[in-house]
Design an enzyme around this catalytic site. Structure first.
Site, PDB file in Angstrom:
ATOM      1  N   CYS A   1     -14.434  -1.392   6.421  1.00  0.00           N
ATOM      2  CA  CYS A   1     -13.448  -0.656   5.611  1.00  0.00           C
ATOM      3  C   CYS A   1     -14.115   0.080   4.449  1.00  0.00           C
ATOM      4  O   CYS A   1     -13.614   1.100   3.986  1.00  0.00           O
ATOM      5  CB  CYS A   1     -12.391  -1.595   5.060  1.00  0.00           C
ATOM      6  SG  CYS A   1     -11.556  -2.537   6.334  1.00  0.00           S
ATOM      7  N   GLY A   2     -15.214  -0.444   3.947  1.00  0.00           N
ATOM      8  CA  GLY A   2     -15.908   0.205   2.831  1.00  0.00           C
ATOM      9  C   GLY A   2     -16.826   1.332   3.280  1.00  0.00           C
ATOM     10  O   GLY A   2     -17.597   1.852   2.479  1.00  0.00           O
TER      11      GLY A   2
ATOM     12  N   GLY B   1     -17.163  -5.868   3.289  1.00  0.00           N
ATOM     13  CA  GLY B   1     -17.247  -7.322   3.361  1.00  0.00           C
ATOM     14  C   GLY B   1     -17.571  -7.885   4.728  1.00  0.00           C
ATOM     15  O   GLY B   1     -17.983  -9.030   4.850  1.00  0.00           O
TER      16      GLY B   1
ATOM     17  N   ARG C   1       0.850  -1.193   0.000  1.00  0.00           N
ATOM     18  CA  ARG C   1       0.000   0.000   0.000  1.00  0.00           C
ATOM     19  C   ARG C   1       0.880   1.235   0.000  1.00  0.00           C
ATOM     20  O   ARG C   1       1.795   1.362   0.811  1.00  0.00           O
ATOM     21  CB  ARG C   1      -0.923   0.009   1.208  1.00  0.00           C
ATOM     22  CG  ARG C   1      -1.866   1.221   1.178  1.00  0.00           C
ATOM     23  CD  ARG C   1      -2.718   1.329   2.426  1.00  0.00           C
ATOM     24  NE  ARG C   1      -3.644   0.217   2.546  1.00  0.00           N
ATOM     25  CZ  ARG C   1      -4.027  -0.310   3.712  1.00  0.00           C
ATOM     26  NH1 ARG C   1      -3.543   0.174   4.838  1.00  0.00           N
ATOM     27  NH2 ARG C   1      -4.861  -1.315   3.757  1.00  0.00           N
TER      28      ARG C   1
ATOM     29  N   ARG D   1      -2.891   2.916  17.728  1.00  0.00           N
ATOM     30  CA  ARG D   1      -3.844   2.420  16.735  1.00  0.00           C
ATOM     31  C   ARG D   1      -3.654   3.248  15.475  1.00  0.00           C
ATOM     32  O   ARG D   1      -2.939   4.244  15.470  1.00  0.00           O
ATOM     33  CB  ARG D   1      -5.277   2.641  17.277  1.00  0.00           C
ATOM     34  CG  ARG D   1      -6.323   1.764  16.632  1.00  0.00           C
ATOM     35  CD  ARG D   1      -6.205   0.318  17.126  1.00  0.00           C
ATOM     36  NE  ARG D   1      -7.408  -0.462  16.795  1.00  0.00           N
ATOM     37  CZ  ARG D   1      -7.575  -1.105  15.644  1.00  0.00           C
ATOM     38  NH1 ARG D   1      -6.657  -1.053  14.717  1.00  0.00           N
ATOM     39  NH2 ARG D   1      -8.696  -1.792  15.429  1.00  0.00           N
ATOM     40  N   LYS D   2      -4.333   2.833  14.397  1.00  0.00           N
ATOM     41  CA  LYS D   2      -4.192   3.616  13.160  1.00  0.00           C
ATOM     42  C   LYS D   2      -4.777   5.020  13.338  1.00  0.00           C
ATOM     43  O   LYS D   2      -5.553   5.279  14.267  1.00  0.00           O
ATOM     44  CB  LYS D   2      -4.866   2.906  12.002  1.00  0.00           C
ATOM     45  CG  LYS D   2      -6.381   2.878  12.047  1.00  0.00           C
ATOM     46  CD  LYS D   2      -6.881   2.460  10.666  1.00  0.00           C
ATOM     47  CE  LYS D   2      -8.255   1.819  10.722  1.00  0.00           C
ATOM     48  NZ  LYS D   2      -8.755   1.464   9.404  1.00  0.00           N
TER      49      LYS D   2
HETATM   50  S1  SF4 Z   1     -11.558  -5.193   3.699  1.00  0.00           S
HETATM   51 FE1  SF4 Z   1     -12.248  -4.614   5.733  1.00  0.00          FE
HETATM   52  S2  SF4 Z   1     -14.474  -4.543   5.618  1.00  0.00           S
HETATM   53 FE2  SF4 Z   1     -13.757  -5.548   3.811  1.00  0.00          FE
HETATM   54  S3  SF4 Z   1     -13.920  -7.652   4.366  1.00  0.00           S
HETATM   55 FE3  SF4 Z   1     -11.840  -7.066   4.824  1.00  0.00          FE
HETATM   56  S4  SF4 Z   1     -11.867  -6.416   6.945  1.00  0.00           S
HETATM   57 FE4  SF4 Z   1     -13.978  -6.554   6.284  1.00  0.00          FE
END
Ligand code: SF4
Ligand code: HEM
Lengths: 505, 494
Positions: free
Chosen positions: A432-433, A427, A62, A172-173
């Protein structure tokens, strides 16, 4: 007695991942299987290198792209790295205006890092407990509506935070962003600087504590301080140093900045940060938190006039932010051929070609690449944001990106929409999304269907990034993927003014 | 290592898959915030289903007796959920001593006792651990399967199940497995099987002996399957000395897409052009122009080094290119076999070798090679013959060279004289004192045999040195045909 350090805290305290850089070639030769868990899954992230349990041996890198600015020669280096991974190679545009590369072998790291360095790119401290890529107005410097050019500010903050004397071991981040236009929605950051006036001078009001997680979601709140642009680097450093010292290191699910603000109380937190800042020679003015951000972010897609007369940017929709080597090389070539070679990335995972002269527009719009990355995507695709999903993330409960793309395409075939609708796909509950920011948020889940456990999504509704920001709220706790299209179809008709296309039955 | 503090709750309500709280509960379990015992009890007694997410959450926390107990219980009757959990969880844990200690021996024991299909799945769980005994079991199974794979009409279904074992065998990094893995990738068989084998090769890349690996990958690069060929090519590009192996492929019949990929992977080495230079180490601008244009054409740095000066400083881009190409090439743009070629050049090359060792980590160091001096290239000699004949256009001409000593040099001069049909003339002293041993009636054209302006050549243009009726050819590098020749030839160097 000092409380016991968690496994992660021990690993970070023992050794800083940055020290691994000179050893990368050697690590590659000896094989990643011999690396201890802490080095493999934690320390390497200080170099921006991510072990991926779903594809053991195929790593992710990244980058850091301050303000989402990237040049064609830089993008070409990344395209080459992905190309070298053949069918394993791909890249994502992330929700932090950033790029991550997938499918790399550990052997690729030493040469990639040197090649990146040669073109002025870095992947340093882009993962784990670090200040992540700093975002800014994607249209900075070219925006007719611009209040402040965020690029030099973002660059200066990054330079300060990656300097030798800056924290290397946060609890933490930490997400930081700088706003520069009326649509700079940034309250999902731990630290956001929003353009704000004080006594007729334009500066920034400080917002703190925004974050999303599986346990808790918060929008940032006003800290009650105002800063001039040149104070942002020093102030950011003060916040980080205080967080490094005082943040929670016992429970990782209670360690984001907002927990520290809660623990101390907003007033006391402000005093503590001010003391830290004054130790660095800084002085911040009190402020009521009023700011100039008043609407949801523009998509920036299509042909848009720049502040500079005769120049345009052209925003291209990259479906769910997914790129391959060929597309990356072609984007670089197109930016060079028709613009100034510069590209921008947006938080909605799209890309802009900038500085295109009026007379070059037609040729640019005729490029074959635009068949794939449309400047005029459908109203759902334009603002569909997605996390990685189970092809690469072991937490994912559904294949997020492919589901998002397939469902959105099918809905656009079936429906006509009067305006864009922002869908955020994620997900798993780690979010994260950013599902809570979507007008429609979708989160991977499992649900029972016909007596079987099947892949499903939770649906969230009502996220709003306008004047009166709101997080989306749970609407349905488990729609099996097989039923998702009709369910969303009805939602879009009932709530977002969609109409069925005549052709579709 | 201190263990995280566990919060003992009196009654833990177990959630099951699909339960809204389930995810959060497993996260808490994984992070050590819930007591383990009730879950273990539940699993061993059959009260809890061995669901993959649950096993994954437990994996890093169990001790050997607990593992043994679980494996002996009904919870381990079906390897399926364990395998799913292992795929997700184990890769990051296999070098953690506590995990190895808890799992390796019990798994080794459990795996041999299982019936065939189960044994295969347990083998895959086991294969995450790097251990010679594990490698041996994997090898046996892969060897058997490889015989099956080359049989025409082999059932894809059976092989499908075994595919994951090939990358896992690669990850064991046992040198002895190179022939097996490379064989599986090369031999005719189902494409998926061959690709899995090649991924095994990729994941252990630095382990395999190069004398086996390089020719095998070169053969694969010519494979009819362009996916296999492409990956083989990319693996070659990652090897030390890989550029040499790639160059050898340029003349092979490759799939067009693979040939393009080869072009993208070939990395020209940086060049050091050695020139004489002028007094004080000044490098004539002609050379700098040449280097710049060449560098653009080759996509690699080109330095000019004057014999009369210190070696130029090589920057990070130069070393990066050298590392990627695996070599640095020194090209002496010198025309005569004089002292410079015989003595200075070897010293200069030795200097670059030392600099390389200093700039790059051991093992990553490129080789430093050198070409014969330009004057000795047959193509150069015949080009010059053409150039001079054309410039002379039938008029008599003479070529002037720096005086040379020694038999070798004399033989060389005679050779040139034969090629060009004209003896050379040594130009002894620059300046007005330059005495040309020439018939005043003689040549209409004078050719100073030098690439760039030199004092000797310049003095030819001085008042009274040569009769006004004689034409003096400019420095050779100023002639378009010479410049084109050099650019083309130098561009084509690896
Ligand atoms: S990227 Fe983040 S939100 Fe998406 S599935 Fe992985 S941990 Fe879960
Ligand atoms: C600063 C002093 C000098 C200058 C400016 C100078 C200049 C030159 C030039 C321009 C050439 C032609 C190069 C070519 O194109 O091949 C040349 C060649 C030559 N020089 Fe010098 N030179 C110098 C010192 C010396 C010294 C000290 C020696 C003897 C030890 C020497 C020996 C030769 C020889 C033998 C050649 C023939 C070509 C060759 O070796 O490749 N030079 N010189």
């Amino acid at each position: 007695m000092a409380p016991a350090l968690s496994k992660i805290e021990q690993a970070k305290a023992e050794r800083c991942g940055l020290e691994l850089e000179p050893q990368l070639a050697q690590l590659a030769a000896q094989g990643w299987d011999t690396l201890d868990e802490a080095t493999l899954t934690i320390r390497l992230k200080w170099l921006g290198i991510f072990f991926r349990p779903v594809t053991p041996g195929r790593f992710m890198v990244r980058l850091r792209l301050p303000n989402g600015v990237i040049h064609a020669d830089q993008l070409e280096v990344l395209a080459d790295a992905v190309d070298r991974c053949g069918e394993w190679g791909s890249a994502d545009i992330t929700t932090r205006q950033n790029i991550q590369l997938r499918g790399l072998l550990l052997e690729d790291m030493a040469p990639l890092l040197s090649a990146m360095q040669a073109v002025g790119l870095t992947s340093r401290q882009s993962g784990h407990d670090n200040p992540r890529n700093i975002t800014g107005n994607p249209f900075a410097g070219i925006d007719p509506e611009e209040l402040v050019d965020t690029r030099p500010l973002v660059d200066a903050i990054q330079a300060r935070l990656l300097a030798d004397d800056a924290p290397r071991n946060l609890p933490r981040k930490f997400n930081i962003a700088v706003g520069g236009a009326p649509d700079s929605f940034l309250l999902h950051n731990d630290l956001a600087f929003l353009p704000a006036d004080r006594d007729g001078e334009l500066g920034f009001t400080v917002m703190v504590g925004g974050f999303f997680s599986a346990q808790r979601n918060e929008l940032a709140i006003p800290l009650g301080l105002w800063l001039r642009g040149d104070q942002l680097p020093g102030f950011s450093l003060a916040v980080l140093r205080h967080f490094e010292r005082c943040g929670n290191r016992q429970a990782r699910n209670k360690s984001r900045l907002m927990y520290l603000v809660d623990e101390l109380g907003l007033e006391a937190y402000r005093e503590a940060v001010l003391a830290e800042f004054s130790g660095l020679g800084g002085l911040a003015d009190p402020h009521d938190g009023q700011h100039r951000v008043t609407r949801a972010p523009r998509s920036g897609l299509g042909v848009q006039p720049q502040r500079q007369a005769g120049l345009h940017w052209v925003g291209l929709s990259v479906p769910v932010g997914r790129l391959d080597a060929e597309a990356m090389a072609e984007l670089a070539a197109v930016a060079r051929r028709h613009g100034s070679g510069e590209l921008r990335l947006t938080e909605a995972q799209n890309v802009l070609i900038v500085n295109v002269p009026e007379e070059g527009l037609q040729a640019l719009l005729a490029e074959p690449l635009l068949q794939r990355f449309s400047p005029t995507p459908g109203p759902l695709m334009a603002e569909a944001v997605s996390c990685t999903g189970n092809r690469y993330c072991s937490f994912a409960l559904i294949p997020t990106k492919t589901t998002a793309q397939a469902v959105v395409e099918e809905l656009e075939r079936r429906l006509e929409l009067p305006h864009a609708v922002r869908t955020h796909w994620t997900g798993c509950p780690n979010a994260c999304g950013q599902p809570y920011m979507g007008e429609i948020g979708l989160m991977g889940a499992k649900a029972r269907h016909d007596g079987q456990m099947v892949e499903a999504v939770k649906i969230f509704l009502g996220g709003d990034m306008g004047v009166d920001p709101k997080l989306a709220e749970l609407h349905d706790k488990g729609v099996p993927l097989v039923q998702l299209v009709p369910v969303l179809e009805n939602l879009l008709i009932e709530r977002y003014g969609a109409r069925r296309r005549p052709a579709a039955s | 290592m201190r263990l995280p503090v566990r919060v003992e709750t009196a009654a833990t309500r177990w959630t099951v898959e699909g339960d809204p709280e389930h995810w959060a509960q497993l996260q808490a379990l994984r992070r050590g915030r819930l007591p383990l015992q009730p879950w273990l009890e539940g699993l061993s007694s059959g009260a809890l289903q061995p669901e993959p997410e649950l096993l994954a959450a437990l994996w890093a926390q169990l001790k050997r007796p607990e593992v043994e107990r679980l494996l002996a219980s009904g919870a381990a009757a079906d390897a399926g959920p364990w395998l799913v959990a292992a795929r997700q969880e184990l890769p990051a844990l296999v070098a953690t001593p506590a995990v190895v200690e808890a799992w390796l021996e019990p798994l080794l024991e459990h795996q041999v006792q299982c019936p065939a299909r189960q044994a295969r799945q347990w083998l895959e769980v086991l294969a995450a651990f790097q251990d010679p005994r594990v490698a041996q079991r994997l090898r046996r199974v892969v060897l058997e399967a490889s015989r099956l794979a080359i049989e025409p009409g082999a059932s894809d279904g059976d092989l499908q199940e075994l595919l994951p074992l090939l990358p896992l065998l690669g990850r064991q990094r046992q040198r002895q497995d190179a022939p097996l893995l490379l064989g599986c990738a090369l031999d005719p068989g189902p494409l998926a099987w061959r690709r899995a084998a090649l991924e095994g090769v990729a994941l252990g890349l630095s382990t395999w002996p190069l004398p086996l690996l390089v020719p095998a990958l070169q053969r694969l690069a010519e494979d009819l399957s362009s996916a296999l060929a492409a990956e083989a090519l990319d693996l070659l590009a990652r090897l030390p000395q890989g550029q040499r192996a790639l160059r050898a492929l340029r003349t092979r019949p490759l799939d067009p897409a693979v040939a393009e990929r080869l072009q993208r992977r070939l990395q020209n080495s940086p060049l050091v052009l050695v020139v004489h230079g002028r007094q004080g180490g000044v490098i004539p601008a002609l050379y700098c122009d040449l280097a710049q244009q060449l560098s653009r054409r080759r996509g690699a740095p080109v330095l000019v080094q004057a014999l009369t000066a210190e070696a130029p400083a090589a920057d990070a881009a130069f070393w990066l290119a050298a590392q990627r190409a695996g070599s640095i090439t020194v090209v002496p743009l010198l025309l005569l076999p004089g002292e410079h070629v015989r003595r200075d050049l070897p010293a200069l090359v030795a200097g670059w070798r030392a600099a390389t060792a200093g700039a790059l980590p051991e093992g990553a160091g490129p080789s430093v090679g050198w070409r014969p001096f330009l004057g000795s290239w047959p193509a150069w000699q015949s080009l010059l013959g053409d150039v001079v004949r054309e410039a002379a256009a039938g008029r008599p001409f003479a070529w002037l060279h720096h005086p040379l000593q020694g038999q070798l040099a004399q033989r060389f001069l005679h050779h040139l004289a034969r090629v060009w049909g004209q003896e050379g003339v040594p130009a002894v002293e620059p300046g007005p004192a330059l005495r040309l041993a020439l018939d005043p009636e003689g040549p209409a054209l004078l050719v100073p045999y030098g690439l760039a302006p030199s004092r000797t050549a310049e003095s030819l243009n001085m008042e009274g040195v040569v009769p006004p009726s004689w034409e003096v050819l400019p420095p050779l590098l100023e002639l378009p045909s010479v410049r084109t020749f050099l650019l083309d030839r130098l561009e084509a160097l690896p």
